[in-house]
Design a protein around this motif. Structure first.
Motif, PDB file in Angstrom:
ATOM      1  N   PRO A  88       0.820  -1.218   0.000  1.00 42.12           N
ATOM      2  CA  PRO A  88       0.000   0.000   0.000  1.00 42.12           C
ATOM      3  C   PRO A  88       0.846   1.258   0.000  1.00 42.12           C
ATOM      4  CG  PRO A  88      -0.739  -1.529   1.691  1.00 42.12           C
ATOM      5  CD  PRO A  88       0.525  -2.080   1.139  1.00 42.12           C
ATOM      6  N   LEU A  89       1.932   1.223   0.787  1.00 42.17           N
ATOM      7  CA  LEU A  89       2.816   2.387   0.829  1.00 42.17           C
ATOM      8  C   LEU A  89       3.416   2.649  -0.541  1.00 42.17           C
ATOM      9  CD1 LEU A  89       4.823   2.041   4.162  1.00 42.17           C
ATOM     10  CD2 LEU A  89       3.047   3.667   3.558  1.00 42.17           C
ATOM     11  N   ILE A  90       3.883   1.588  -1.183  1.00 42.39           N
ATOM     12  CA  ILE A  90       4.519   1.762  -2.486  1.00 42.39           C
ATOM     13  C   ILE A  90       3.497   2.292  -3.497  1.00 42.39           C
ATOM     14  CG2 ILE A  90       5.656   0.563  -4.381  1.00 42.39           C
ATOM     15  CD1 ILE A  90       6.695  -1.448  -2.330  1.00 42.39           C
ATOM     16  N   PHE A  91       2.349   1.626  -3.558  1.00 40.26           N
ATOM     17  CA  PHE A  91       1.332   2.052  -4.515  1.00 40.26           C
ATOM     18  C   PHE A  91       0.936   3.488  -4.279  1.00 40.26           C
ATOM     19  CE2 PHE A  91      -0.640  -2.264  -5.825  1.00 40.26           C
ATOM     20  CZ  PHE A  91       0.600  -2.633  -6.288  1.00 40.26           C
ATOM     21  N   TRP A  92       0.778   3.809  -3.017  1.00 39.95           N
ATOM     22  CA  TRP A  92       0.323   5.152  -2.703  1.00 39.95           C
ATOM     23  C   TRP A  92       1.396   6.181  -3.064  1.00 39.95           C
ATOM     24  CZ3 TRP A  92       1.430   8.432   1.723  1.00 39.95           C
ATOM     25  CH2 TRP A  92       0.578   9.540   1.772  1.00 39.95           C
ATOM     26  N   SER A  93       2.664   5.828  -2.775  1.00 34.37           N
ATOM     27  CA  SER A  93       3.715   6.810  -3.073  1.00 34.37           C
ATOM     28  C   SER A  93       3.838   7.016  -4.573  1.00 34.37           C
ATOM     29  CB  SER A  93       5.052   6.350  -2.494  1.00 34.37           C
ATOM     30  OG  SER A  93       5.578   5.293  -3.258  1.00 34.37           O
ATOM     31  N   ILE A  94       3.571   5.987  -5.355  1.00 32.04           N
ATOM     32  CA  ILE A  94       3.662   6.167  -6.803  1.00 32.04           C
ATOM     33  C   ILE A  94       2.437   6.916  -7.314  1.00 32.04           C
ATOM     34  CG2 ILE A  94       3.742   4.960  -9.004  1.00 32.04           C
ATOM     35  CD1 ILE A  94       5.162   2.720  -7.557  1.00 32.04           C
ATOM     36  N   ASN A  95       1.292   6.602  -6.736  1.00 33.46           N
ATOM     37  CA  ASN A  95       0.063   7.252  -7.171  1.00 33.46           C
ATOM     38  C   ASN A  95       0.030   8.724  -6.802  1.00 33.46           C
ATOM     39  OD1 ASN A  95      -2.141   5.794  -8.499  1.00 33.46           O
ATOM     40  ND2 ASN A  95      -1.638   4.275  -6.953  1.00 33.46           N
ATOM     41  N   LEU A 154      -5.137  14.229  -8.210  1.00 29.88           N
ATOM     42  CA  LEU A 154      -4.414  13.365  -9.137  1.00 29.88           C
ATOM     43  C   LEU A 154      -5.177  12.109  -9.531  1.00 29.88           C
ATOM     44  CD1 LEU A 154      -0.662  13.243  -8.329  1.00 29.88           C
ATOM     45  CD2 LEU A 154      -1.725  12.791 -10.532  1.00 29.88           C
ATOM     46  N   HIS A 155      -5.746  11.466  -8.553  1.00 28.88           N
ATOM     47  CA  HIS A 155      -6.195  10.116  -8.804  1.00 28.88           C
ATOM     48  C   HIS A 155      -7.576  10.083  -9.425  1.00 28.88           C
ATOM     49  CE1 HIS A 155      -5.463   5.895  -8.168  1.00 28.88           C
ATOM     50  NE2 HIS A 155      -6.779   5.783  -8.043  1.00 28.88           N
ATOM     51  N   GLN A 156      -7.645   9.539 -10.577  1.00 33.56           N
ATOM     52  CA  GLN A 156      -8.968   9.337 -11.153  1.00 33.56           C
ATOM     53  C   GLN A 156      -8.961   8.023 -11.902  1.00 33.56           C
ATOM     54  OE1 GLN A 156      -9.337  12.805 -13.448  1.00 33.56           O
ATOM     55  NE2 GLN A 156      -7.732  12.278 -14.863  1.00 33.56           N
ATOM     56  N   ARG A 157     -10.003   7.309 -11.757  1.00 38.47           N
ATOM     57  CA  ARG A 157     -10.085   5.993 -12.357  1.00 38.47           C
ATOM     58  C   ARG A 157     -11.423   5.940 -13.060  1.00 38.47           C
ATOM     59  NH1 ARG A 157      -8.314   0.460 -10.097  1.00 38.47           N
ATOM     60  NH2 ARG A 157      -6.838   1.708  -8.960  1.00 38.47           N
ATOM     61  N   SER A 158     -11.404   5.678 -14.360  1.00 41.36           N
ATOM     62  CA  SER A 158     -12.670   5.605 -15.070  1.00 41.36           C
ATOM     63  C   SER A 158     -13.425   4.376 -14.581  1.00 41.36           C
ATOM     64  CB  SER A 158     -12.427   5.526 -16.575  1.00 41.36           C
ATOM     65  OG  SER A 158     -11.270   4.793 -16.822  1.00 41.36           O
ATOM     66  N   GLY A 159     -14.553   4.594 -13.982  1.00 39.91           N
ATOM     67  CA  GLY A 159     -15.271   3.537 -13.278  1.00 39.91           C
ATOM     68  C   GLY A 159     -15.856   2.496 -14.206  1.00 39.91           C
ATOM     69  N   LEU A 160     -16.058   1.330 -13.664  1.00 38.21           N
ATOM     70  CA  LEU A 160     -16.676   0.275 -14.445  1.00 38.21           C
ATOM     71  C   LEU A 160     -18.147   0.563 -14.688  1.00 38.21           C
ATOM     72  CD1 LEU A 160     -15.114  -2.839 -12.757  1.00 38.21           C
ATOM     73  CD2 LEU A 160     -14.729  -2.024 -15.064  1.00 38.21           C
ATOM     74  N   SER A 161     -18.710   1.454 -13.886  1.00 43.15           N
ATOM     75  CA  SER A 161     -20.141   1.716 -13.982  1.00 43.15           C
ATOM     76  C   SER A 161     -20.517   2.234 -15.370  1.00 43.15           C
ATOM     77  CB  SER A 161     -20.546   2.729 -12.917  1.00 43.15           C
ATOM     78  OG  SER A 161     -19.704   3.865 -13.024  1.00 43.15           O
ATOM     79  N   GLN A 162     -19.571   2.914 -16.036  1.00 49.37           N
ATOM     80  CA  GLN A 162     -19.906   3.470 -17.347  1.00 49.37           C
ATOM     81  C   GLN A 162     -19.802   2.420 -18.448  1.00 49.37           C
ATOM     82  OE1 GLN A 162     -16.920   6.399 -17.621  1.00 49.37           O
ATOM     83  NE2 GLN A 162     -17.475   7.323 -15.672  1.00 49.37           N
ATOM     84  N   MET A 163     -19.347   1.239 -18.076  1.00 53.27           N
ATOM     85  CA  MET A 163     -19.085   0.259 -19.113  1.00 53.27           C
ATOM     86  C   MET A 163     -20.369  -0.394 -19.612  1.00 53.27           C
ATOM     87  SD  MET A 163     -16.149  -2.504 -18.733  1.00 53.27           S
ATOM     88  CE  MET A 163     -14.823  -1.430 -18.283  1.00 53.27           C
ATOM     89  N   GLU A 164     -20.419  -0.653 -20.886  1.00 53.98           N
ATOM     90  CA  GLU A 164     -21.603  -1.284 -21.458  1.00 53.98           C
ATOM     91  C   GLU A 164     -21.767  -2.711 -20.918  1.00 53.98           C
ATOM     92  OE1 GLU A 164     -23.105  -3.134 -25.414  1.00 53.98           O
ATOM     93  OE2 GLU A 164     -21.758  -1.430 -25.802  1.00 53.98           O
ATOM     94  N   GLY A 165     -23.014  -3.131 -20.821  1.00 52.59           N
ATOM     95  CA  GLY A 165     -23.293  -4.420 -20.183  1.00 52.59           C
ATOM     96  C   GLY A 165     -22.587  -5.592 -20.826  1.00 52.59           C
ATOM     97  N   ASN A 166     -22.579  -5.652 -22.153  1.00 58.57           N
ATOM     98  CA  ASN A 166     -21.957  -6.786 -22.828  1.00 58.57           C
ATOM     99  C   ASN A 166     -20.460  -6.858 -22.535  1.00 58.57           C
ATOM    100  OD1 ASN A 166     -24.072  -8.042 -24.063  1.00 58.57           O
ATOM    101  ND2 ASN A 166     -24.074  -6.601 -25.773  1.00 58.57           N
ATOM    102  N   ILE A 167     -19.836  -5.706 -22.563  1.00 60.53           N
ATOM    103  CA  ILE A 167     -18.383  -5.667 -22.291  1.00 60.53           C
ATOM    104  C   ILE A 167     -18.129  -6.143 -20.872  1.00 60.53           C
ATOM    105  CG2 ILE A 167     -16.378  -4.166 -22.137  1.00 60.53           C
ATOM    106  CD1 ILE A 167     -17.605  -2.409 -24.217  1.00 60.53           C
ATOM    107  N   LEU A 168     -18.937  -5.626 -19.969  1.00 57.57           N
ATOM    108  CA  LEU A 168     -18.766  -5.998 -18.575  1.00 57.57           C
ATOM    109  C   LEU A 168     -18.960  -7.506 -18.409  1.00 57.57           C
ATOM    110  CD1 LEU A 168     -18.258  -4.813 -15.826  1.00 57.57           C
ATOM    111  CD2 LEU A 168     -20.723  -4.678 -15.486  1.00 57.57           C
ATOM    112  N   PHE A 169     -19.984  -8.051 -19.060  1.00 57.50           N
ATOM    113  CA  PHE A 169     -20.245  -9.485 -18.923  1.00 57.50           C
ATOM    114  C   PHE A 169     -19.058 -10.302 -19.427  1.00 57.50           C
ATOM    115  CE2 PHE A 169     -21.642 -13.481 -20.843  1.00 57.50           C
ATOM    116  CZ  PHE A 169     -22.134 -14.103 -19.704  1.00 57.50           C
TER     117      PHE A 169
END
Ligand code: HEM
Ligand SMILES: Nc1ncnc2c1ncn2[C@@H]1O[C@H](COP(=O)(O)OP(=O)(O)OP(=O)(O)O)[C@@H](O)[C@H]1O
Ligand SMILES: Nc1ncnc2c1ncn2[C@@H]1O[C@H](COP(=O)(O)OP(=O)(O)OP(=O)(O)O)[C@@H](O)[C@H]1O
Ligand SMILES: [Mg+2]
Ligand SMILES: [Mg+2]
Lengths: 59, 248, 222, 223, 223, 222
Positions: free
Chosen positions: B173-180, B190-205
């Protein structure tokens, strides 16, 4: 079919990614089988040696 | 009590032998469905804020592999901890059997990500936090494997590399956090992650099915390796010799 | 009071001994014998807690050694194959560090006395690297004089010593046993005692007599 | 307890004084690695100034790591480590004392040398001050984390390079914040506070956890 | 003579295959050191591109040096080195064969990995080609020079870091011309010829002289 | 024909021996004795040319050993404290490498024969690390069967061997001597010969008898 293979011109990327992954996974399976076989070979050899020694053969 | 019974290599060996074929079947099923869905039931293009062409289909292997890599490291550390606390041989072997597969998936995530990055970002590699952390995870796996194989006495190797895995888990966690967040003054932005919620159903499946497939693959591969390890370590014991006589 | 129950040890993939049980009262010397590689050092290190046994229990005054931890270490003095002295420090410095770590209040005078007793007068403040093999061993053995631990575990303490030093050490050991101490040692020679009892443990498969692998014999005074 | 700590600290310092080369070698390694870069990268002031903090930190990482290889090795070889395991003292205290001695002998001199090295890279004065502070907080963390690796690889063949494989990834947080602090300080010294507090937090965490882990590793290694 | 060379080469390669970790460790050390720099220096493309050649070369220097520590050590410890000294073969031939094996196992993989590493630094394609060529000429020189140091420090305590002190300064010419060749190639590939011919000359010189020097050093070390 | 004239060797700051002179004809066995640290290994390594003596000459067939260099090595077989076999290679691989380096054309069959002769049938293609200490030593000693060097220099060749192997090795040595070979060895036990002569060299200061430090005695057949 060729349209499917070309993936809109990005076939090299898509199949490159999937291809190597497939190779790696198959490689792991092959390595597992080989590991198993060598261990079996070694163990049965040890058993052979031991039974021979127990029977008292000099060699 | 039952748990303890299965923590003995002698009872676990045949049990694993029965489970492995089941896992292989599940792996094949999930991978076939996932790939079919991913390639034939999904759109060729993605629009929106982040337009993508066909190369986005790498997601079906990339994301599951990345998830598995992290999940397997967690498993590795947990088995190691159990081994150190209860001194059970089987958990050490479990950890040792997990590591190569985990390293493999880490490599696959890095590699497929790279193949995605070139068409999408125009570069094979960037020092993006997520990428960098995955690379570090790979180094941790390699460290575990290297330490284990550098020690000739298998039991010392088990314990030493188990300790390393736990130290790695604490540090991760320390390493990941220090890099992030290399700049604590402006970390929130800084941190933004495009959420899975926007993903189309077929792709998600398709993605989730592939994840399930790789998961089952991990089970099958680690259990197979575990059986080999058990034989290698306990080949001299009475039950193993009996088993060998039978199989010959 | 040291009790060992059903002890088993494996090194690499060889089972060295198993089902080993004995109990030692105060005022006993246990002499462990066996050919090279039979597991003498392994047994001694296991008794010290330096190795984890594969099975079995070791009890000190009725309590698990593992559980006692540092309290057990306070009661033990271990002397291994290696001397455990720093070659860049002098004999005095070495002993002072050892005493402080053992939690003993060894004053300078006691250390000097111990060194003189071991026949090292005149060598106290030389770095031990200039001493001969036997003299180094004597420095290490001077710890026996400074320690108040009741249990001594000595792994081949007589090697590299000349006749004179061997006699002195034997005297030390038998005095310790006479004062209700407990000594466990490995050596290839006989150890005479003035009081207390000697017990013998033979590791490894001795020709035909004891196919079980480990035999325990109790002897009286020599 | 304090007496035991002081005793081992004194012992290790005295041993190092009797065997000075090993300490000096580490220092020279640090200096050489730092001096190699301008040769490889070119000597433009502008670029060196950007490179400086990172290079000094990476060199410190490598030097501290290579020196760590010997942290327990000497005691392991002559049997004193075994004796320490058999004393009624908590092993983590012993480890802490040895790490402290090690840091005084290799970390502290690096801190003292660093400004000189920084000058080679034309760093401004504020950056030099920040570098000293950052190294002062960071190098003990390096020694503490490294002690775990040193204990794990004790007595193994090819220990040195294996140690680096295990330990370098764990050094990353210190490297990131340490060098960033120096870079930031060249612009605005006030901005560096969060970095220093983070480094301080790492130090506290490492002080508490790593002696325990290293002690456990030592017990495993001497089995 | 050729048979003896091939025999030792084959032996060392086979040994390495049976003990793969040592080889892989070196490679990963190389990769890790290279990956550390962007974390310390920052990840701006422009700067990384300037840094790239120097960093790859310094990492290659350090990796090859650390791996050299084991070049003769294993043979020394199990007595096979002594046996080799007692064979009716010229010792420098033996050294040459061992260095060749060592280079095939650690130098060549570095060469193969270097383009990947170059990618991390966003080097242009011409620079990647130049990097491969330069490493191909330069890493054997590193192994050859390092063999002398490895022989001299055989069996000494703290050998690793002492070795680096002896050898790193000798590596400087290779470092300078190697990294300069890569830097220049990014601008105009034709300009790199002089650098490559210099590296080639170094290689020839090292091939002739260093086995002799290393053989002499070995005789001294085993006395 | 090995001649040694006025040899002196110093290790560290201790003079181990000086003024040592002897000459050995073909068909002789030289048995070097002395307590630990008396310089036996040092002498043997000096004779091999692995160490430079501090004074004196060593002549092989009338020529300086140093000058002969590789030609002398062709005529010698040295067997030191260490086995000199790689633990990751199999017995066959080890012997093949050794044979090629010695310049012998040892065919596979000869190697297999030698291993069988040393009682290692069945272990030929295992990595030697899984062999026991004594078996490793046998692998190393199989070189004696493959080599055609007239001068054997053996440093404690009998350690770690069991009775059976000791007998076999003694037979080998006495056959070599009988075929006009030359053997120099150190060991703490007696070596019976069937033909040829035994000479004895005692290094170190033996209690009172020989204050000069090194004495040479010539014995006939046992
Ligand atoms: C910690 C490991 C990683 C995780 C969990 C991860 C996860 C993901 C996820 C969930 C996506 C989906 C797209 C999105 O939602 O934005 C994605 C996209 C992507 N990943 Fe990864 N990834 C990891 C590592 C990597 C690595 C190591 C690389 C490159 C070497 C990489 C390259 C990419 C690329 C190029 C995309 C497409 C992004 C875009 O252009 O929208 N990823 N990753
Ligand atoms: N770390 C280890 N890993 C694997 N095997 C070991 C280890 N240490 C010792 N052994 C093996 O365990 C066995 C017993 O060793 P131990 O040192 O206890 O013998 P010993 O009776 O003390 O012999 P000696 O009389 O030579 O001192 C030996 O066969 C040895 O090879
Ligand atoms: N490299 C060295 N440097 C300094 N002194 C050494 C060195 N090698 C050996 N010595 C010393 O030289 C003396 C003779 O050693 P040597 O190995 O020849 O004895 P040895 O007679 O073979 O003994 P052993 O019976 O134990 O094999 C010893 O006192 C030893 O400490
Ligand atoms: Mg022993
Ligand atoms: Mg000797």
């Amino acid at each position: 079919m060729s349209e499917f293979l070309s993936q809109g011109g990005y076939g090299a990327y898509v199949w490159g990614a999937y291809g190597l992954t497939l190779i790696l996974l198959l490689g792991e399976v092959w390595q597992l089988r080989r590991q198993r076989r060598t261990i079996f070979a070694r163990l049965s050899r040890m058993i052979r040696l031991r039974t021979r020694r127990e029977r008292g053969d000099p060699a | 009590m039952k748990l303890f019974r299965f923590s003995s290599p002698a009872t676990f060996y045949p049990l694993a032998g029965k489970l492995i074929p089941l896992f292989w079947v599940l792996t094949a099923l999930a991978l076939v469905i996932g790939l079919y869905w991913g390639f034939f039931e999904t759109p060729d293009r993605l629009g929106g804020t982040n337009p993508q062409k066909e190369y986005y289909r790498i997601i079906f292997i990339h994301v599951p592999a990345a998830w598995m890599s992290m999940w397997l490291y967690l498993m590795l550390a947990v088995w190691s901890a159990i081994g150190l606390v209860f001194n059970t041989r089987l958990s050490f072997m479990m950890a040792q059997a997990t590591a190569p597969t985990g390293a493999l998936f880490t490599f696959v995530a890095l590699y497929t990500g790279s193949f995605w990055g070139h068409p999408s970002w125009g570069t094979w590699w960037d020092w993006d936090p997520r990428l960098t952390s995955e690379l570090i995870l790979f180094f941790l796996y390699v460290g575990y494997l290297a330490l284990h194989s550098a020690i000739d006495d298998p039991r010392r190797g088990d314990k030493a590399s188990a300790l390393l895995a736990i130290v790695g888990l604490v540090m991760l966690p320390l390493i990941f956090w220090s890099i992030n967040c290399p700049d604590p003054n402006q970390c929130a932005a800084l941190h933004q992650r495009s959420g899975l919620s926007q993903m189309e159903g077929n792709i998600l499946f398709a993605m989730l099915t592939m994840t399930f497939g790789l998961w089952m693959y991990s089970f099958a591969a680690t259990l197979t390796r575990l059986r080999s390890l058990i034989l290698e370590r306990e080949g001299d014991s009475a039950w193993a010799r009996e088993l060998l006589e039978r199989e010959r | 009071m040291l009790e060992v129950a059903d002890l088993a040890c494996q090194r690499g993939d060889r089972l060295l001994f198993s089902g080993l049980s004995f109990s030692l009262e105060a005022g006993t010397l246990l002499h462990v014998r066996g050919h090279n590689g039979s597991g003498k050092t392994t047994l001694l290190r296991t008794l010290c807690g330096l190795l984890t046994p594969d099975a079995g229990d070791i009890l000190w005054n009725g309590e698990q050694v593992r559980r006692l931890g540092e309290d057990f270490h306070r009661d033990t003095l271990y002397f291994g194959h290696l001397n455990g002295i720093k070659s860049d420090l002098t004999a005095i410095e070495n002993l002072r560090v050892a005493a402080i770590l053992d939690g003993d209040q060894a004053p300078e005078a006691a250390i000097l006395d111990a060194l003189e007793e071991m026949g090292l007068a005149g060598f106290e403040d030389l770095p031990t690297k200039v001493l001969s093999q036997g003299q180094k061993k004597r420095v290490a053995l001077a710890r026996l004089l400074l320690s108040r631990a009741p249990l001594w575990i000595l792994d081949e303490p007589f090697t590299a010593l000349d006749v004179d030093a061997v006699d002195r050490l034997q005297l030390l050991i038998s005095e310790h046993v006479a004062q209700d101490g407990l000594v466990i040692l490995t050596t290839h020679q006989e150890v005479p005692l003035t009081s207390g009892q000697i017990r013998r443990l033979h590791l490894g498969v001795p020709s035909d007599a004891d196919p079980a692998g480990a035999g325990l014999a109790v002897g009286g005074q020599p | 307890m304090w007496q035991v700590f002081r005793c081992i600290l004194g012992r290790d310092l005295r041993l190092a004084m009797r065997r000075r080369t090993e300490v000096l070698t580490t220092l020279f390694f640090f200096v050489i690695v730092i001096s190699l870069f301008p040769l490889g990268v070119g000597t433009e002031k502008q670029i060196l100034r950007i490179l400086g903090p990172g290079v000094v930190w990476v060199a410190a990482l490598l030097a501290s790591m290579l020196a760590l290889e010997r942290l327990f090795a000497a005691d392991h070889e002559d049997g004193t480590l075994e004796q320490m395991l058999m004393t009624p003292q908590p092993l983590s205290l012993v480890v802490l004392a040895k790490v402290t001695a090690h840091w005084l002998l290799t970390g502290l001199p690096l801190v003292a040398m660093a400004p000189l090295m920084g000058m080679q890279y034309h760093l401004p004065d504020t950056a030099l001050v920040a570098m000293i502070l950052a190294l002062l907080l960071g190098t003990p963390v390096l020694s503490l984390i490294g002690a775990i690796g040193a204990a794990l690889t004790l007595g193994l063949r090819g220990g040195g390079i294996l140690l680096s494989l295990l330990i370098l990834p764990l050094y990353i947080p210190v490297l990131v914040y340490g060098s960033r602090a120096v870079t930031v300080s060249a612009i605005d010294f006030a901005e560096t506070l969060p970095y220093f507090s983070l480094l301080g937090a790492f130090l506290l965490l490492a002080l508490v956890l790593s002696p325990l882990a290293a002690a456990a590793a030592l017990r495993i290694a001497t089995e």
